[in-house]
Structure formats: C-alpha cells, structure tokens
Design a protein around this motif. Structure first.
Motif, short mmCIF file in Angstrom:
data_model
loop_
_atom_site.label_atom_id
_atom_site.label_comp_id
_atom_site.label_asym_id
_atom_site.label_seq_id
_atom_site.Cartn_x
_atom_site.Cartn_y
_atom_site.Cartn_z
N ALA A 12 0.24 -0.83 -10.57
CA ALA A 12 0.50 -1.23 -9.19
C ALA A 12 0.21 -0.09 -8.23
CB ALA A 12 1.94 -1.70 -9.04
N LEU A 13 0.54 1.14 -8.62
CA LEU A 13 0.27 2.29 -7.76
C LEU A 13 -1.23 2.50 -7.59
CD1 LEU A 13 1.28 4.75 -6.17
CD2 LEU A 13 1.25 6.03 -8.33
N VAL A 14 -1.97 2.39 -8.67
CA VAL A 14 -3.43 2.55 -8.60
C VAL A 14 -4.04 1.48 -7.70
CG1 VAL A 14 -5.56 2.43 -9.95
CG2 VAL A 14 -3.61 3.72 -10.82
N LEU A 15 -3.52 0.25 -7.79
CA LEU A 15 -4.03 -0.82 -6.94
C LEU A 15 -3.71 -0.55 -5.47
CD1 LEU A 15 -5.41 -3.53 -6.63
CD2 LEU A 15 -3.24 -4.65 -7.16
N ALA A 16 -2.52 -0.02 -5.20
CA ALA A 16 -2.16 0.31 -3.82
C ALA A 16 -3.10 1.38 -3.26
CB ALA A 16 -0.71 0.79 -3.75
N ILE A 17 -3.40 2.39 -4.07
CA ILE A 17 -4.31 3.46 -3.63
C ILE A 17 -5.71 2.89 -3.41
CG2 ILE A 17 -5.42 5.61 -4.35
CD1 ILE A 17 -2.80 6.22 -5.93
N HIS A 18 -6.18 2.08 -4.33
CA HIS A 18 -7.51 1.48 -4.21
C HIS A 18 -7.61 0.63 -2.94
CE1 HIS A 18 -11.25 -0.42 -5.45
NE2 HIS A 18 -10.70 -1.61 -5.33
N THR A 19 -6.57 -0.16 -2.68
CA THR A 19 -6.56 -1.02 -1.50
C THR A 19 -6.56 -0.20 -0.23
OG1 THR A 19 -5.39 -2.76 -2.72
CG2 THR A 19 -5.32 -2.87 -0.31
N GLY A 20 -5.69 0.82 -0.18
CA GLY A 20 -5.62 1.67 1.01
C GLY A 20 -6.93 2.37 1.30
N LEU A 21 -7.59 2.89 0.27
CA LEU A 21 -8.87 3.56 0.46
C LEU A 21 -9.91 2.61 1.05
CD1 LEU A 21 -9.13 5.65 -2.83
CD2 LEU A 21 -9.06 6.59 -0.51
N GLN A 22 -9.98 1.40 0.51
CA GLN A 22 -10.96 0.44 1.00
C GLN A 22 -10.67 0.05 2.45
OE1 GLN A 22 -10.63 -2.56 -2.26
NE2 GLN A 22 -12.83 -2.26 -2.47
N MET A 23 -9.41 -0.19 2.76
CA MET A 23 -9.04 -0.55 4.13
C MET A 23 -9.41 0.57 5.11
SD MET A 23 -5.31 -2.32 3.47
CE MET A 23 -4.86 -2.13 5.22
N GLY A 24 -9.11 1.82 4.71
CA GLY A 24 -9.40 2.95 5.58
C GLY A 24 -10.88 3.15 5.80
N GLN A 25 -11.68 2.93 4.76
CA GLN A 25 -13.12 3.09 4.89
C GLN A 25 -13.73 2.01 5.78
OE1 GLN A 25 -14.08 3.05 0.73
NE2 GLN A 25 -13.83 5.26 0.49
N GLN A 26 -13.14 0.83 5.78
CA GLN A 26 -13.67 -0.27 6.57
C GLN A 26 -13.34 -0.12 8.06
OE1 GLN A 26 -13.19 -4.66 5.49
NE2 GLN A 26 -11.71 -4.47 7.17
N ALA A 27 -12.16 0.37 8.37
CA ALA A 27 -11.67 0.39 9.75
C ALA A 27 -12.29 1.52 10.57
CB ALA A 27 -10.15 0.52 9.76
#
Length: 272
Positions: A204-219
């Motif tokens: 779950a932690l790895v998924l949270a990190i993966h999601t945050g990175l993708q969101m940050g790169q998109q915005a």
C-alpha cells in the motif's frame, strides 16, 4: 532506545562550537580538544534513527529540516524550481503573505478553495501558521518556509488525507514536481520503517508513492501559485487550471496494474 539516542544527539547539536581547547585533562595526558557540534549528516541520521524508533513529532521533523538546509540539497531544489517563471518570481520576492484567517475563509462560498481549506483544518484541529517564526532569508530557506505555510493546503488540493499513506503520498507528489529534500527523506524513512516493522503495509505504501509521483508529474507547478489571492475561486477550478487530478479520482480511474494484488488505497478520506 532510538529516542534516547536522538535526545543525546539533539543536546550535542545545540552545543556551541567554539573551536577552543578543553581545559579537561586526562589523568596523565595532555588537554583534549572540546567536542565539536555534529555536522548536518550526523543530525540527519540521528533524526532518521529516532523516527524509526517511533518518534514522528513535528519538532523532530523540524530538526531534520534544519539539518537538510545545511546541505546543498535545498539550494539545488530552489534552482530547479527557478526553471519555472512563476516559481522564480515567488522566490525572488520571498513572498510570504499574512496568517491564514480560518474564520474569514470559512465564510467564503461552499466549494471555494478558502472554504475547503478552513473546513479541513478546523475538522483536524490544525494550526494554519506552523511557519510562524521561520526566516525566509536565502532562496533555500524561503522554499521551506513557503512549503510549510501551504502544506495543509496541498493536502486539500491533492486530496491526500493525513494518514501515514496520505502523508507519504503527498511527499511523493512533491517529488514528482521538484527534488524536495524533506520529501525524499520522509519517503525513504517510511519505506525503511514499514519494511522493517510493518511489512504488510509495504504494497500500500509503494502504491501511495507511485500514485503521488504520477500526480505530481502531471500537474502544473503548485509552488508557483499565489493561493491567498484566489481563496474565493472554486477548488475544482483551481484543479482544472493546474491539470491536477485529486487522488480520489486518480485511484478510481487508474486501471489495475498487471499482476498486482493490491487493493485500491483508502486515500483522501475526509478530504474535499
């Protein structure tokens, strides 16, 4: 034991480094040099060790931040941010607006950024002025002052809640936008602690990190925004203008990874 060790380290860090020779003398030997204050690496490692022992207080995070500010990492982060004209303008102006008046913001229309922010902090009982007393002298220190002032606002904008997964997801979002030293260290510390002491939470932690990175790169760059000049603007409009998909929508829209057995994260619970 880790907390005790950190307490000793903190006291050592507070001791002045005069460079003088100690008057203390060994029984039959010469005078020995006075102990010097630990360098930033020693302070940083001390905080990481204490955090692994369970101390995640804001005071300890502050000590970690101070240690990192004594390394080149924050100056490099400021240089990276300056590639965006909006970020560069804020850094040059050292723009730090006045305190966030939650009562005034709560009176703004429902759905506005200010109203959502005030509602979130009131519900959580958080202080909106954690940056008070911080000095924005250099470019590097200004970056941390402004991030401290707007940390909880970034929670509202991204939708990440204040659980461990939500906090680290937000740190990863920062890292998707620019090389944020504190975000890197907190993310690394969370990975270390979860791996050693709560490995069931690692997927779950790895998924949270993966999601945050993708969101940050998109915005678009959130650091560049003068939020305080647009409190009345709808939160949804801010998100659209910044190409920012909140974590709730991101998680709902993301297809499951091939071979993944990780359930969707409960990130963003209670956020607008």
């Amino acid at each position: 034991m880790a907390t005790t060790l950190w307490q000793s380290t903190a006291h050592a860090a507070a001791a002045p480094d005069t460079g003088a020779t100690s008057a203390a003398t060994l029984a039959d030997g010469p005078a020995v040099p006075a102990p010097v204050a630990p360098d930033p690496l020693f302070r940083i490692l001390g905080t990481m060790l204490a955090m692994s022992g369970g101390d995640t207080s804001l005071e300890l995070v502050g000590v970690l931040t101070d240690g990192l500010l004594d390394t080149p990492s924050y100056a490099l982060a400021a240089q990276h941010l300056r590639h965006d004209p909006g970020c560069a303008a804020l850094i040059d102006a050292r723009w730090v607006p006045g305190p966030h008046d939650l009562d005034r913001l709560a009176a703004l229309p429902v759905g506005s950024l200010g109203h959502a922010y005030a509602a979130s902090l009131t519900r959580l009982g958080y202080d909106p002025d954690l940056h008070a007393g911080m000095e924005a002298g250099s470019q590097a220190t200004y970056v941390e002052v402004r991030l401290s002032q707007t940390h909880d606002l970034w929670h509202v904008l991204t939708g990440f809640d204040t659980s461990l997964l939500g906090e680290i997801g937000l740190q990863a979002f920062h890292l998707g936008q620019f090389p944020y030293p504190l975000g890197a260290m907190l993310t690394a510390q969370a990975l270390q602690s979860i791996t050693l002491f709560d490995p069931e939470q690692l997927p779950a932690l790895v998924l949270a990190i993966h999601t945050g990175l993708q969101m940050g790169q998109q915005a678009r760059p959130l650091f560049a925004q003068r939020w305080e000049e647009g409190w009345a603007k709808p939160l949804q409009q801010w998100r659209q203008e910044l190409n920012l998909t909140p974590v709730q929508e991101w998680a709902a829209a993301a297809p499951p990874s091939a071979g993944s057995t990780t359930a969707p994260l409960p990130l963003g619970a209670g956020q607008p």
